[in-house]
Design a protein around this motif. Structure first.
Motif, short mmCIF file in Angstrom:
data_model
loop_
_atom_site.label_atom_id
_atom_site.label_comp_id
_atom_site.label_asym_id
_atom_site.label_seq_id
_atom_site.Cartn_x
_atom_site.Cartn_y
_atom_site.Cartn_z
N ASN A 274 -39.24 -30.12 -69.08
CA ASN A 274 -40.31 -29.30 -69.66
C ASN A 274 -40.69 -29.72 -71.08
N ASP A 275 -39.94 -30.68 -71.65
CA ASP A 275 -40.27 -31.11 -73.00
C ASP A 275 -41.21 -32.31 -73.01
N HIS A 276 -41.64 -32.73 -71.80
CA HIS A 276 -42.62 -33.81 -71.66
C HIS A 276 -42.09 -35.16 -72.13
N PHE A 277 -40.77 -35.31 -72.22
CA PHE A 277 -40.20 -36.57 -72.66
C PHE A 277 -39.61 -37.39 -71.51
N GLY A 278 -39.90 -37.00 -70.29
CA GLY A 278 -39.40 -37.82 -69.19
C GLY A 278 -38.76 -37.02 -68.09
N TYR A 279 -37.68 -37.61 -67.54
CA TYR A 279 -37.04 -37.04 -66.37
C TYR A 279 -35.53 -36.92 -66.57
N LYS A 280 -34.92 -36.06 -65.79
CA LYS A 280 -33.48 -35.93 -65.74
C LYS A 280 -33.01 -36.39 -64.36
N LYS A 281 -31.82 -37.01 -64.32
CA LYS A 281 -31.22 -37.39 -63.05
C LYS A 281 -30.37 -36.22 -62.56
N ILE A 282 -30.71 -35.72 -61.36
CA ILE A 282 -30.02 -34.54 -60.85
C ILE A 282 -28.54 -34.81 -60.64
N CYS A 283 -28.21 -36.00 -60.14
CA CYS A 283 -26.81 -36.29 -59.82
C CYS A 283 -25.94 -36.42 -61.06
N LYS A 284 -26.50 -36.92 -62.15
CA LYS A 284 -25.71 -37.18 -63.36
C LYS A 284 -25.94 -36.12 -64.44
N ASP A 285 -27.21 -35.83 -64.76
CA ASP A 285 -27.52 -34.83 -65.79
C ASP A 285 -27.35 -33.42 -65.25
N GLY A 286 -27.47 -33.26 -63.94
CA GLY A 286 -27.31 -31.97 -63.27
C GLY A 286 -26.05 -32.01 -62.42
N PRO A 287 -26.03 -31.32 -61.27
CA PRO A 287 -27.19 -30.64 -60.69
C PRO A 287 -27.55 -29.32 -61.36
N VAL A 288 -26.77 -28.92 -62.39
CA VAL A 288 -27.04 -27.65 -63.07
C VAL A 288 -27.90 -27.90 -64.30
N PHE A 289 -28.95 -27.08 -64.46
CA PHE A 289 -29.82 -27.15 -65.62
C PHE A 289 -30.13 -25.73 -66.08
N HIS A 290 -30.43 -25.59 -67.38
CA HIS A 290 -30.96 -24.32 -67.83
C HIS A 290 -32.32 -24.10 -67.17
N SER A 291 -32.63 -22.87 -66.86
CA SER A 291 -33.86 -22.58 -66.11
C SER A 291 -35.12 -23.03 -66.83
N LYS A 292 -35.05 -23.16 -68.15
CA LYS A 292 -36.23 -23.59 -68.93
C LYS A 292 -36.23 -25.10 -69.19
N GLU A 293 -35.19 -25.79 -68.77
CA GLU A 293 -35.03 -27.20 -69.12
C GLU A 293 -35.88 -28.13 -68.28
N VAL A 294 -36.02 -27.83 -66.98
CA VAL A 294 -36.71 -28.72 -66.07
C VAL A 294 -37.88 -28.01 -65.42
N SER A 295 -38.83 -28.82 -64.92
CA SER A 295 -40.02 -28.29 -64.26
C SER A 295 -39.86 -28.35 -62.75
N LEU A 296 -39.84 -27.18 -62.12
CA LEU A 296 -39.68 -27.12 -60.68
C LEU A 296 -41.03 -27.26 -59.97
#
Length: 250
Positions: free
Chosen positions: A228-250
């Motif tokens: 959601n910060d418009h700076f790219g992507y997160k890898k679900i397997c490594k950065d996640g699979p847990v994220f703050h609800s405001k961190e990623v765009s569903l």
């Protein structure tokens, strides 16, 4: 640290319609796995591993429990494995749930095969003295599992799409039955996560994403999600699979 290990299948159970529970034995993973992490399991005859969330661990018995739904040839093959066989596993993978000390009443929301990681988290929260309320969504009565286990942790609301058991509707419909809570954690299909985060937009929460993966360790880009910060992507397997609800765009 992720390790490649062999895990003994000590117990296999069908616990609901097309839903299998495996209890696996391995000392390293049983001592190090945290709520929200997953195992990446190799199935004979299939090139891609299957990511399975951890439902619980027993450090004394050195066991790890995982659940999966039979929904394709890979999981069908995995369901045919017997007690005493070994699985080729990478784990524990990913980042787990972040737990805030000041949160005392926690709402857990699980849908389908997103229910197991909620149970691992719920047990951990209760051990820390937290109050747990759970909303669990299933397709129908035949798909319901772990109701007694969640009831042992705290108030539990079961929801089925067709109303054949518990409340009728979706997990978001059951939110009206819950009053105050400090934080929520949720795991389930993407449409469910979108609905939950939209409904609880003003609340603090964490989501755990179910996703097909490639390597499972962050080396490829098979499982990415925009931030959601418009700076790219997160890898679900490594950065996640847990994220703050405001961190990623569903």
């Amino acid at each position: 640290m992720i390790k490649k290990v062999e895990m003994l299948i000590s117990q296999r159970r069908i616990i609901a319609l097309d839903t299998v529970e495996l209890t696996l034995k391995n000392k390293y993973i049983s001592q190090t796995a945290r709520p929200g992490q997953f195992l990446h399991i190799l199935v004979e005859g299939h090139s891609l591993r299957r990511p399975l969330s951890i439902a619980s661990i027993n450090k004394v018995a050195e066991t790890i429990t995982v659940l999966f739904k039979i929904n394709g040839p890979g999981t069908k093959k995995l369901s045919e494995y017997k007690n005493g066989m070994y699985l080729d596993v990478l784990g524990p993978n990913g980042n787990g749930f972040q737990i805030e000390e000041h949160d005392n009443t926690i709402l857990l929301i699980g849908g389908g095969i997103g229910v197991p990681p909620m149970y691992f988290l719920g047990k951990h929260l209760v051990e820390q003295g937290k109050k747990v309320i759970s909303i669990l969504g299933f397709q129908s009565a035949g798909h319901v599992f772990y109701e007694d286990e969640f009831e042992a942790l705290g108030r539990t609301i079961i929801v089925t799409n067709d109303g054949s058991y518990g409340e009728k509707g979706f997990v978001t419909d059951a939110l009206r039955l819950v009053e105050d809570f400090d934080c929520y954690y949720t795991c389930g299909p993407l449409p469910m996560l979108k609905a939950v985060t939209a409904k609880l937009n003003d609340c603090s929460g964490y989501i755990s994403l179910e996703e097909r993966m490639g390597c499972g360790v962050g080396a490829c880009f098979a499982c990415v999600i925009p931030t959601n910060d418009h700076f790219g992507y997160k890898k679900i397997c490594k950065d996640g699979p847990v994220f703050h609800s405001k961190e990623v765009s569903l």
